[in-house]
Design an enzyme around this catalytic site. Structure first.
Site, PDB file in Angstrom:
ATOM      1  N   TYR A 238      78.526  85.462 -39.059  1.00 15.57           N
ATOM      2  CA  TYR A 238      78.112  84.549 -40.127  1.00 15.57           C
ATOM      3  C   TYR A 238      78.886  84.804 -41.422  1.00 15.57           C
ATOM      4  CZ  TYR A 238      75.196  82.798 -43.973  1.00 15.57           C
ATOM      5  OH  TYR A 238      74.746  82.208 -45.125  1.00 15.57           O
ATOM      6  N   LYS A 242      81.977  82.601 -43.119  1.00  9.03           N
ATOM      7  CA  LYS A 242      81.755  82.049 -44.460  1.00  9.03           C
ATOM      8  C   LYS A 242      82.821  82.559 -45.429  1.00  9.03           C
ATOM      9  CE  LYS A 242      78.695  79.848 -45.943  1.00  9.03           C
ATOM     10  NZ  LYS A 242      78.612  78.368 -46.133  1.00  9.03           N
TER      11      LYS A 242
END
Length: 496
Positions: A238, A242
């Site tokens: 994640y 990002k």
């Protein structure tokens, strides 16, 4: 900021991606409530067509409790009129070129009208499949930027990231953009985002050629994401994907003003549209509910580590204030870290005491209706100690169950396998959460603090009564958790 946020929003046409997500809905509701004279809100959601997008927005956004203040203020008929006049549902997917929009006429109209582009779309699973994480969080962000650059009136791209793109660094963590050329791991390996995409595609091709099942492909793509993240110094897929999304935006923005909002752990609303609205179990909330149900007796956490939380309405306010400040600016590439650890910290040890106090006085009920009694949660400060505790407290008794199953194979069920599966699941979750519950960083927020001070001046000048406040110092954590957040979790998540 030369005028108020309310004035800024007037007659603006705004594109919002990920429009059915928790934060995006709070953002959209705020705009419609404070400035019904916004020109248009183009809301992009994943759907087969615009009719399906309309239905999805209605059921997953506008019919939710979040919009009850607007509904009460306007009445059903006027609210429906406002939504039909101001909101344009758009079926799309940021992982695709042109944001996956099939209607070329609609796309061209949007590119002529849009003033502000707000990218909130993301996949937030810590261990997401690498192909999906790259598609949405990394190259999806680039797709949004490319679309924004084709909008002839575009004044700003506001991209919502996460404060935890910092990885696991300790100390005071600055509000500054990534410089891709400076990103190397501890062995000097430089990050190449295009190479990451090629590695992902090659692995996916190999799995397809091997006839791997969908379940197997998912497993191996998740493993690849975690492996690549850790190789380059991030704890999970994640935050790694990002981070790469931010890097691509910085490298390809050209003259388009770019604002990056990095919130910490987003929690229920503090004030607006009403206190305590939340949707789904967010990072820290899973622990709160599991503890209240009497399921969670211990957890991996350092009592002295700061739990950086920020209410969703404060993040939405910061987004609007940042857009009003930087729209149409020149050479804008600014980061705002929106959190509480620097100005108003609360530790996990303090949260434990508050949870014990709350669930002692407000016990949840079990399925048979009996009151659930909680004891003070045992907090274990290192992974090594937690593993030892789990072995002694749970794994050894489970091994005895295995022996019983072998001796008495005719017993109904397989208690050993069931309990062992639960222990494995706990250990997996703990390993995913480890970088956050043992986190030693504090997020510098001087940019956000300065923005907040300017916003306060504007609110006072325009008599808007702190309508867009996002100062974390005003949060009284004990009162917020006991009277707002936990009751909100129980009302809007647990009971539904």
């Amino acid at each position: 900021m030369e005028f108020s946020c309310v004035h800024f929003l007037q007659n603006k046409t705004i594109l919002v991606t990920g429009a059915t997500g928790f934060l995006a809905k709070v953002f959209v509701e705020k705009i419609l409530r404070v400035q019904p004279n916004v020109n248009k809100l183009y809301l992009v959601v994943r759907a087969s067509d615009n009719e399906a997008a309309t239905k999805r927005l209605r059921t997953e956004a506008f019919e939710k409790d979040l919009f009850k203040v607007l509904r009460d203020n306007l009445g059903d008929e006027k609210l429906n009129t406002l939504l039909s006049e101001k909101v344009v549902p758009v079926a799309g997917d940021i992982a695709m070129d042109h944001l996956g929009m099939k209607d070329s006429n609609l796309r061209e109209r949007m590119q002529k009208e849009i003033d502000i582009v707000v990218n909130v779309a993301a996949t937030t699973n810590f261990d997401e499949r690498y192909d999906i994480g790259l598609g949405i969080n990394t190259f999806g962000a680039l797709n949004v930027l490319n679309f924004a650059k084709k909008c002839v009136k575009a004044q700003l791209l506001l991209h919502v990231s996460t404060a935890y793109v910092c990885g696991e660094k300790p100390g005071l963590l600055p509000e500054k953009p990534f410089v891709m050329e400076e990103i190397c791991n501890e062995n000097g390996l430089q990050l190449d985002i295009n190479l990451e995409r090629e590695l992902m595609k090659q692995r996916l091709k190999e799995l397809n050629e091997q006839g791997c099942s969908e379940e197997g492909t998912t497993f191996y793509m998740k493993e690849l994401g975690m492996e690549r993240a850790k190789l380059h110094g991030w704890p999970n897929t994640y935050v790694f994907t990002k981070s790469m999304g931010e890097m691509l935006l910085g490298n390809h923005k050209e003259n388009l003003p770019l604002v990056i909002i990095r919130p910490t752990m987003i929690t229920s609303t503090l004030f607006e549209p009403f206190p305590g609205w939340i949707e789904g179990l967010r990072t820290v909330d899973s622990v709160i509910i599991a503890y209240g149900k009497g399921v969670l007796k211990c957890f991996l956490v350092d009592v002295n580590s700061v739990c950086d939380m920020i209410p969703a309405d404060m993040v939405a306010n910061a987004m609007i204030a940042a857009a009003a400040t930087h729209a149409g600016g020149s050479k804008v590439h600014v980061v705002y870290q929106v959190g509480s650890s620097h100005q108003n910290p609360i530790t996990y040890g303090e949260i434990r005491e508050i949870l014990f106090c709350y669930f002692t006085k407000n016990s949840l009920r079990s399925r048979n209706g009996s009151m659930i009694t909680v004891s003070k949660m045992k907090l274990i400060p290192t992974m090594a100690l937690f593993s030892l505790y789990m072995t002694i407290r749970y794994k050894l008794p489970v091994q005895l169950l295995k022996l019983v199953d072998i001796i008495y194979p005719s017993r109904k069920g397989d208690e050993y396998k069931n309990k062992n599966r639960k222990i494995d699941m706990v250990m997996r979750l703990v390993k995913l959460y480890e970088p956050y519950v043992l986190f030693k960083g504090i997020f510098d927020d001087r940019n956000t603090k300065n923005l907040c001070a300017k916003q306060k001046e504007e609110d006072d000048r325009n008599s808007e009564n702190s309508m867009f406040d996002f100062n974390p110092k005003i949060i009284k954590w004990r009162d917020y958790l006991i009277n707002v957040h936990i009751p909100g979790l129980i009302t809007h998540v647990l009971k539904k």
